[in-house]
Write an enzyme that holds these catalytic residues in place. Structure first.
Site, PDB file in Angstrom:
ATOM      1  N   HIS A   4      38.981  61.579  59.042  1.00  0.00           N
ATOM      2  CA  HIS A   4      39.050  60.571  57.983  1.00  0.00           C
ATOM      3  C   HIS A   4      39.993  59.477  58.481  1.00  0.00           C
ATOM      4  CE1 HIS A   4      40.336  58.891  54.091  1.00  0.00           C
ATOM      5  NE2 HIS A   4      39.263  59.449  53.566  1.00  0.00           N
TER       6      HIS A   4
ATOM      7  N   ASP B 115      45.458  67.995  58.850  1.00  0.00           N
ATOM      8  CA  ASP B 115      45.210  67.204  57.639  1.00  0.00           C
ATOM      9  C   ASP B 115      44.380  68.081  56.702  1.00  0.00           C
ATOM     10  OD1 ASP B 115      44.344  65.530  55.657  1.00  0.00           O
ATOM     11  OD2 ASP B 115      43.433  64.043  56.976  1.00  0.00           O
TER      12      ASP B 115
ATOM     13  N   GLN C 206      40.840  68.008  52.859  1.00  0.00           N
ATOM     14  CA  GLN C 206      39.537  68.606  52.526  1.00  0.00           C
ATOM     15  C   GLN C 206      39.554  70.126  52.606  1.00  0.00           C
ATOM     16  OE1 GLN C 206      36.980  67.040  51.269  1.00  0.00           O
ATOM     17  NE2 GLN C 206      37.742  64.963  51.554  1.00  0.00           N
TER      18      GLN C 206
ATOM     19  N   LYS D 221      42.530  66.252  44.956  1.00  0.00           N
ATOM     20  CA  LYS D 221      41.271  66.899  45.332  1.00  0.00           C
ATOM     21  C   LYS D 221      41.287  68.389  44.990  1.00  0.00           C
ATOM     22  CE  LYS D 221      40.579  63.888  49.371  1.00  0.00           C
ATOM     23  NZ  LYS D 221      39.709  62.793  48.940  1.00  0.00           N
TER      24      LYS D 221
ATOM     25  N   CYS E 214      35.144  56.547  54.547  1.00  0.00           N
ATOM     26  CA  CYS E 214      36.376  56.419  55.346  1.00  0.00           C
ATOM     27  C   CYS E 214      36.327  57.239  56.628  1.00  0.00           C
ATOM     28  CB  CYS E 214      37.611  56.812  54.536  1.00  0.00           C
ATOM     29  SG  CYS E 214      37.881  55.787  53.102  1.00  0.00           S
TER      30      CYS E 214
END
Lengths: 123, 412
Positions: B125, B202, B205, B228, B368
């Site tokens: 991303h 990261d 997600q 999220k 993105c």
């Protein structure tokens, strides 16, 4: 607002008029909506203050591309003055569909880009 | 007897599903962008503002004490959720993007020099890509991208070739927001350790969907975002190993992050406050704590199980639609319920528009992650369906029907 994908919009999207590059254009400009990725690039040949020929290439949603196609038909052969005085409402009337604010920018990308191409700024 | 946990029962915790979209059932399939919020989180934030609102770490009055305790407790909840060694290793930030920027500025800019190398994946991303382009430009370090295989998985062979003694930072996404692929972060971290690189995951997600144990992964940093994973917007966190955080320079300077201040200079507060300058997003942090409580009450094993079921069903239904191209592996294992697709002859925005008219919320565009879309040949963007714990088979059925409507409107 429920049906923006009318026959003529889809027709212009699938078979865009005046599509392609104009080699002897004297006005060329590419505009885009970076957030959604819509892009149109106009090639305009102007002589004696008249739009003698116009073509465009582009990619994006049906509304943005159909709008560009319809716009080329509208301005071809017209005086520069006609384009200068053309309002957003006039183009929207030609499209004949009611758009939500989020889709309005798709429809107006063409006229805004063409005006910058010809006059260097929005008028 | 405890009622079995299912998408149908969890759905009732989310008040937004009581509303309709132009008279139609809300089918929310834009979860990779943000999740909906359960009443438990909404109520917790409301309760904070109604009952405990005050600034933290500053005043001696009771409200301030209560707010401080709750806000610190939220750090502890996050620490337990990801199995951090200490709650002082949890720094609250605005979102995952700010989390990566914290590491990029405080560690990247100060430690890297010309000739050093940073490795990320082509599937990142922009949040885990643009900050490293910045660090590379400022320090003269080189940014390298791990390629993907034909089945969209990360190429470990390619990664091994990129790793050298010059590799100083390896930063990868836990999962792709385009293909849904879950990256083998433990293996990636372990290989990076062999060359002594700092490792960052990261988790924007990954964390909402997977059981995460940062000590098992072995990473130096893990970054998460609240919105999220059932939490509010404007709150996320950085997990960092204590010894590394202690050596790092602060990211932002000002109030609350200092120990002593004189006209000559200042010394820094203890962890994690050294990295939390200014009045924090107190209600957001407490809301994130409530989101962690909510997911913990379900159990991340159950979250994974519920999601696997809906992923399998969505994959089966979407694969059977003629005239669409799916940019996703044709398997249920090793992936999340993220399905990027294009309908032949229709721009993704038009797909999303028509789905919206049917009450189906999906994302369209570049998500993105432009380098990955270029890599997989989806330069004009894709439409994307992404599921979460409250999505039912009926949701998928309605979405599939709406995609069929797209095809009939566009006569493709």
């Amino acid at each position: 607002m429920d049906d923006i994908y009318l026959e003529h919009i889809l027709d212009h999207f699938k078979s865009p008029r005046n599509y392609g590059i104009l080699e002897d254009a004297n006005y060329v400009y590419e505009g885009g909506n970076p957030t959604c990725g819509d892009m149109v690039k106009f090639f305009v040949k102007v002589s004696d203050g008249k739009i003698e020929d116009i073509r465009f290439i582009g990619k994006g949603c049906a509304i943005s591309q159909a709008s560009a196609s319809i716009l080329t038909e509208l301005v071809k052969g017209k005086d520069l003055e006609f384009v200068k005085n053309m309002t957003k409402e006039q183009l929207l009337d030609e499209l004949g569909i009611e758009l939500s604010p989020t889709r309005l920018k798709c429809a107006l990308l063409s006229i805004e880009t063409l005006k910058i191409a010809l006059f260097g700024e929005l008028s | 007897m405890i009622k079995e946990i299912s998408a149908e029962t969890l759905r009732k915790d989310f008040p937004i599903f009581e509303r309709t979209i132009r008279g139609k059932k809300l089918v929310y399939l834009d979860n990779a962008a943000t999740s909906q919020k359960p009443i438990q989180v909404i109520s917790k934030i409301e309760e904070f503002y109604k009952m405990h609102n005050a600034n933290i770490h500053r005043s001696v009055h009771l409200l301030s004490y209560e707010a401080t305790v709750e806000y610190e407790e939220a750090h502890k909840k996050v620490a337990r959720f990801i199995n951090a060694n200490s709650w002082q290793e949890i720094i609250f930030v605005r979102n995952a993007t700010e989390g990566i920027n914290l590491i990029a500025y405080s560690l990247g800019l100060n430690r890297l020099k010309e000739g050093d190398e940073i490795i990320i994946a082509i599937s990142e991303h922009h949040s885990n890509l643009v900050p490293w382009q910045f660090v590379a430009r400022k320090t003269g370090a080189k940014l390298k991208y791990i390629d993907i295989n034909d089945d969209y998985t990360l190429s470990i062979d390619n990664y091994k070739k990129l790793l050298t003694e010059r590799t100083k930072i390896v930063s990868v996404g836990h999962a792709s927001n385009i293909t849904g692929i879950i990256n083998p972060v433990k293996e990636i971290v372990s290989l990076a350790k062999e060359v002594g690189a700092i490792t960052i995951v990261d988790g924007a997600q990954g964390l909402p969907h997977l059981k995460v144990d940062v000590q098992d992964i072995g990473c130096d940093f893990y970054v998460g975002t609240g919105h999220k994973m059932c939490g509010p917007t404007g709150i996320g966190f950085v997990y960092g190993k204590k010894e590394i955080l202690e050596e790092m320079e602060p990211f932002l300077y000002g109030g609350d992050m200092i120990d002593t201040v004189t006209t000559e200079g200042s010394t820094w507060n203890e962890l994690p406050w050294k990295f939390e300058a200014g009045t924090a997003n107190i209600a957001g942090g407490i809301g994130l704590g409530a989101a962690v409580d909510y997911l913990s009450s379900i159990g991340m094993e159950n979250v994974e199980k519920i999601e696997r079921e809906i992923t399998a069903y969505a994959l089966e239904r979407l694969s059977s639609i003629k005239g669409i191209k799916l940019f996703t592996p044709n398997k249920v294992e090793g992936r999340l319920g993220v399905f990027s697709f294009v309908v032949d002859g229709v721009h993704p925005h038009d797909v999303a528009y028509i789905l919206d008219r049917e009450g189906v919320a999906i994302r369209s565009g570049h998500h993105c992650a432009q380098p990955l879309l270029n890599r997989i040949g989806a330069d004009s963007g894709t439409a994307r369906i992404s599921t979460y714990i409250y999505n039912t088979k009926e949701d998928i059925d309605i979405a599939v029907e709406a995609i069929e409507k797209v095809k009939s409107v566009f006569k493709v």
